[in-house]
Design a protein around this motif. Structure first.
Motif, PDB file in Angstrom:
ATOM      1  N   MET A   1       0.807  -1.177  -0.218  1.00 25.28           N
ATOM      2  CA  MET A   1       0.035  -0.030  -0.002  1.00 25.28           C
ATOM      3  C   MET A   1       0.864   1.146  -0.056  1.00 25.28           C
ATOM      4  SD  MET A   1      -3.095   1.150   2.638  1.00 25.28           S
ATOM      5  CE  MET A   1      -2.488   2.418   3.461  1.00 25.28           C
ATOM      6  N   ILE A   3       2.331   4.629  -0.868  1.00 24.44           N
ATOM      7  CA  ILE A   3       1.535   5.779  -1.215  1.00 24.44           C
ATOM      8  C   ILE A   3       2.437   6.652  -1.993  1.00 24.44           C
ATOM      9  CG2 ILE A   3       0.472   7.850  -0.459  1.00 24.44           C
ATOM     10  CD1 ILE A   3      -0.892   6.178   1.760  1.00 24.44           C
ATOM     11  N   HIS A  35      -5.762   4.565  -2.430  1.00 17.51           N
ATOM     12  CA  HIS A  35      -5.564   3.842  -1.176  1.00 17.51           C
ATOM     13  C   HIS A  35      -6.691   3.451  -0.221  1.00 17.51           C
ATOM     14  CE1 HIS A  35      -1.550   4.324  -2.578  1.00 17.51           C
ATOM     15  NE2 HIS A  35      -1.873   5.630  -2.930  1.00 17.51           N
ATOM     16  N   ARG A  38      -8.427   0.602  -1.929  1.00 17.84           N
ATOM     17  CA  ARG A  38      -7.907  -0.836  -1.753  1.00 17.84           C
ATOM     18  C   ARG A  38      -7.954  -1.333  -0.510  1.00 17.84           C
ATOM     19  NH1 ARG A  38      -1.996   0.310  -2.746  1.00 17.84           N
ATOM     20  NH2 ARG A  38      -2.634   0.584  -4.902  1.00 17.84           N
ATOM     21  N   GLU A 154       1.933  -3.392   5.153  1.00 17.43           N
ATOM     22  CA  GLU A 154       1.148  -2.542   4.653  1.00 17.43           C
ATOM     23  C   GLU A 154       0.685  -1.700   5.887  1.00 17.43           C
ATOM     24  OE1 GLU A 154      -1.327  -4.443   0.775  1.00 17.43           O
ATOM     25  OE2 GLU A 154      -1.964  -5.077   3.213  1.00 17.43           O
TER      26      GLU A 154
END
Length: 191
Positions: A1, A3, A35, A38, A154
């Motif tokens: 994840m 960013i 995000h 997700r 993550e």
């Protein structure tokens, strides 16, 4: 994840957004929405096929609730994602309470074994409120791992922590929650 951009970029945008900068709000949400989507997809993957929730509904609800929290004292990117996880958690708990119990499978397993009932999940939610008062950092880890189902890596990334630090917090949070659940169970048996 992971960013895009530096963690400080999101923090800067959060502060500008709080001050009323509409462009910062647009930049912030264009940066974080993929995000959040997700996170929502990851969480909803655990639900039974045909359940009433979808990613768009969960992300939309999170977005609306986050907009209402604009004036919060945003401390960092990790604070934003922890609050986002809390918003999604509260929405899911509200949905679980409103829906027929058969519409959902049990929530993720690391805290509550599969097949356990919704009442136990609601109790975990209540305990998380207590944990947030005592140790918000531990609560953030649980929200991201348990409710959103993020991996260790993550979760560490979202919270801006070293992997080992996040894993230690996860262990401490589970011990805190298990001890309270065991105490409540013992009280119910004795009661």
């Amino acid at each position: 994840m992971a960013i895009e951009g530096q963690p400080g970029d999101i923090t800067i945008l959060l502060h500008k957004w709080r001050e009323g900068d509409k462009q910062a709000e647009n930049e912030l949400f264009s940066l974080v929405m993929p995000h959040l989507a997700r996170l929502a997809r990851n969480r909803l993957r655990r639900e039974r096929r045909g359940h009433a929730l979808d990613t768009v509904a969960l992300v939309s609800e999170a977005y609306v609730r986050l907009l209402k929290a604009k004036d919060r004292d945003w401390q960092s990117r990790s604070h934003f994602f922890a609050i986002s996880a809390r918003v999604m958690r509260r929405y899911l708990i509200d949905e679980w309470r409103r829906s027929p119990r058969a519409d959902f499978v049990s929530p993720p397993s690391d805290l509550v074994a599969r097949g356990r009932n919704l009442d136990l999940e609601i109790e975990v939610d209540r305990l998380l409120e207590d944990l947030a008062e005592v140790n918000p950092e531990l609560c953030h880890v649980v929200e991201l791992k348990h409710y959103l189902g993020l991996t260790d890596e993550e979760t560490a990334d979202a919270l801006g922590l070293k992997l080992h630090t996040m894993q230690r917090r996860w262990r401490d949070a589970r011990e805190w929650l298990f001890s309270r659940l065991e105490k409540k169970h013992a009280e119910q048996i004795a009661g």
